[in-house]
Design an enzyme around this catalytic site. Sequence first.
Site, PDB file in Angstrom:
ATOM      1  N   GLY A 224       0.845  -1.200   0.000  1.00  0.00           N
ATOM      2  CA  GLY A 224       0.000   0.000   0.000  1.00  0.00           C
ATOM      3  C   GLY A 224       0.872   1.240   0.000  1.00  0.00           C
ATOM      4  O   GLY A 224       2.015   1.214  -0.478  1.00  0.00           O
ATOM      5  N   SER A 225       0.343   2.312   0.538  1.00  0.00           N
ATOM      6  CA  SER A 225       1.050   3.591   0.476  1.00  0.00           C
ATOM      7  C   SER A 225       2.164   3.645   1.521  1.00  0.00           C
ATOM      8  O   SER A 225       2.136   2.937   2.536  1.00  0.00           O
ATOM      9  CB  SER A 225       0.056   4.721   0.733  1.00  0.00           C
ATOM     10  OG  SER A 225      -0.491   4.583   2.034  1.00  0.00           O
ATOM     11  N   THR A 226       3.112   4.522   1.267  1.00  0.00           N
ATOM     12  CA  THR A 226       4.216   4.694   2.211  1.00  0.00           C
ATOM     13  C   THR A 226       3.696   5.237   3.537  1.00  0.00           C
ATOM     14  O   THR A 226       4.163   4.829   4.613  1.00  0.00           O
ATOM     15  CB  THR A 226       5.281   5.615   1.588  1.00  0.00           C
ATOM     16  OG1 THR A 226       5.843   4.913   0.462  1.00  0.00           O
ATOM     17  CG2 THR A 226       6.382   5.959   2.567  1.00  0.00           C
ATOM     18  N   GLY A 229       2.235   2.392   5.326  1.00  0.00           N
ATOM     19  CA  GLY A 229       3.329   1.451   5.605  1.00  0.00           C
ATOM     20  C   GLY A 229       4.118   1.848   6.845  1.00  0.00           C
ATOM     21  O   GLY A 229       4.517   1.007   7.650  1.00  0.00           O
ATOM     22  N   GLU A 246       5.587  -3.318   0.880  1.00  0.00           N
ATOM     23  CA  GLU A 246       5.699  -2.940  -0.540  1.00  0.00           C
ATOM     24  C   GLU A 246       4.949  -1.629  -0.681  1.00  0.00           C
ATOM     25  O   GLU A 246       3.714  -1.600  -0.603  1.00  0.00           O
ATOM     26  CB  GLU A 246       5.064  -4.008  -1.428  1.00  0.00           C
ATOM     27  CG  GLU A 246       5.794  -5.337  -1.419  1.00  0.00           C
ATOM     28  CD  GLU A 246       7.125  -5.321  -2.152  1.00  0.00           C
ATOM     29  OE1 GLU A 246       7.512  -4.254  -2.684  1.00  0.00           O
ATOM     30  OE2 GLU A 246       7.784  -6.359  -2.182  1.00  0.00           O
ATOM     31  N   CYS A 280       2.187   0.650  -8.767  1.00  0.00           N
ATOM     32  CA  CYS A 280       3.274   1.197  -7.947  1.00  0.00           C
ATOM     33  C   CYS A 280       4.512   1.431  -8.796  1.00  0.00           C
ATOM     34  O   CYS A 280       5.241   2.387  -8.597  1.00  0.00           O
ATOM     35  CB  CYS A 280       3.572   0.264  -6.787  1.00  0.00           C
ATOM     36  SG  CYS A 280       3.875  -1.436  -7.310  1.00  0.00           S
ATOM     37  N   GLU A 377       3.911  11.073  -5.915  1.00  0.00           N
ATOM     38  CA  GLU A 377       3.424   9.909  -6.665  1.00  0.00           C
ATOM     39  C   GLU A 377       2.000  10.210  -7.142  1.00  0.00           C
ATOM     40  O   GLU A 377       1.081  10.346  -6.331  1.00  0.00           O
ATOM     41  CB  GLU A 377       3.405   8.659  -5.767  1.00  0.00           C
ATOM     42  CG  GLU A 377       2.907   7.434  -6.505  1.00  0.00           C
ATOM     43  CD  GLU A 377       2.710   6.212  -5.608  1.00  0.00           C
ATOM     44  OE1 GLU A 377       2.366   6.369  -4.424  1.00  0.00           O
ATOM     45  OE2 GLU A 377       2.884   5.098  -6.120  1.00  0.00           O
TER      46      GLU A 377
END
Length: 478
Positions: A224-226, A229, A246, A280, A377
Amino acid sequence: MSIDTTARVWTATSQGNALATADGFDVINPATGEVFGRAPSVLPGQLDEVFAGAAAAFDTWKRDDDARREAMRRAADVIEAEADHLAPILTTEQGKPLSDARGEFLIAAHWLRYFADLEIPREVIRDDAEAYEEVIRKPLGAVSAITPWNFPITLAMWKIAPALRAGNTLVVKPSPYTPMATLALGEVLRGILPDGVLNVVTGLEPLGSAMVSHAVPRKVSFTGSTAVGRKVASAAAPDLKRVTLELGGNDPAVILPDVDVEQIASSLFWSAFANNGQICLAVKRVYAHESIQPQLVAALGELAKSVRVGDGFEEDVELGPINNRPQFERVKGLVDDARARGARVVAGGEALNGPGYFYRPTVLDGVTDDFRVVAEEQFGPVLPVLSFRDEEDVIRRANASEYGLTASVWSQDLDHAAALAGQIDAGQVAINQHGRAVLPHLPFGGHKSSGLGVENGPWGYYSFTELQVIAAPPRSSV
Ligand code: NAD
């Protein structure tokens, strides 16, 4: 078995059965913007029951590698057989064209087979007159798997297949934007995998955070998103759960002056716009040498104008809608911001008329690195095409990002391209292609804030295991 794809109620799977839920949440078809079904709201308190089932199943599942391989092959057969029934569910909730949705299920079956067939060599380090030493890889136990909305099935299977092969059991939680296809996957695999081995739960937050903080799982595998994460990493820390993350990417493609623009344009275009850019590892910023940048901008713009955008169920549609309203607004906002700052919109730059979250594939010229659409992003159908003069400068700019997922260098001089590729800080750097090395046997994972650890290949398998050394006196002594 054949499932009823017209059913609007998919149930969570726990211990091989439907898990009863008192409430549900709406799921929207992004092609219409309308609610098309309700998914079960599994409450955080119900995770005790689900994880207890996964932990109980682990005791048996971990024992017999051959039985696991056989069960995984049976699961692959069933997924392939059901792909035509399952694909419409994914298209309805995710938006992608039907053939792409079907492809996700076929990829899932392929991943299961790859990991079922993977030979894991014994690692006897020493077996001589003085000592016997072996390194063993043991499964961890029950695992939490959390996935995003762009590739709900593929990305779930990147976790399910290696985790199962290594002897773990799983509880999988898809994104609330795309819960149905994963619920359906859980349903078709009931009775194929032993009860409790693969469980699927859906619900709104705080279900995901409860899956991370719950006492039973020994690992969290998250895609998923940073931003999320980081939360996962910190919530997994108190009891030292293992984590694989990831996360996001802002992947650069560096185009050197010797390329044949017409020859590479289509491959570069689809590396950025496949799945509507909601990948991604999509190309998210192009750096083209100033001598060819205008020609490349024109070629990418023509391709963008020629794409058929529409409902994923329509014949020949190449791109569906953006998956959800917040993401649609974000893409729109990034393009509006760029336009307001003087960017030239070469193609697209607007939503399609009518309902649904459709946005025309958009190519931007006249942007610089400080534009939001370059620095952030975008995760959508918009591509900024920048220019560079010298190579040292372009490598510095490519690396000037908190992300480091993938990248590419395009040139007719393969040795030179490889030398530049080696200077880019990313988990995969491709030459004259982008994202094609996402294969079951190659490690995939991000540098810097794009992730922690890798998936796929033996390396992905190992991440679902813990090492144990067996040290003994020499065998000849007994
Ligand atoms: P997201 O981070 O918003 O959500 C991902 C998942 O986490 C969802 O299931 C969500 O419900 C869950 N979640 C939300 N809050 C949570 C919490 N506090 N604890 C645990 N789980 C929680 O991401 P998204 O918007 O679904 O997906 C888009 C992002 O995913 C992009 O940044 C994209 O780059 C990234 N992505 C990365 C990869 C990769 O392999 N590196 C692949 C696909 C997508």
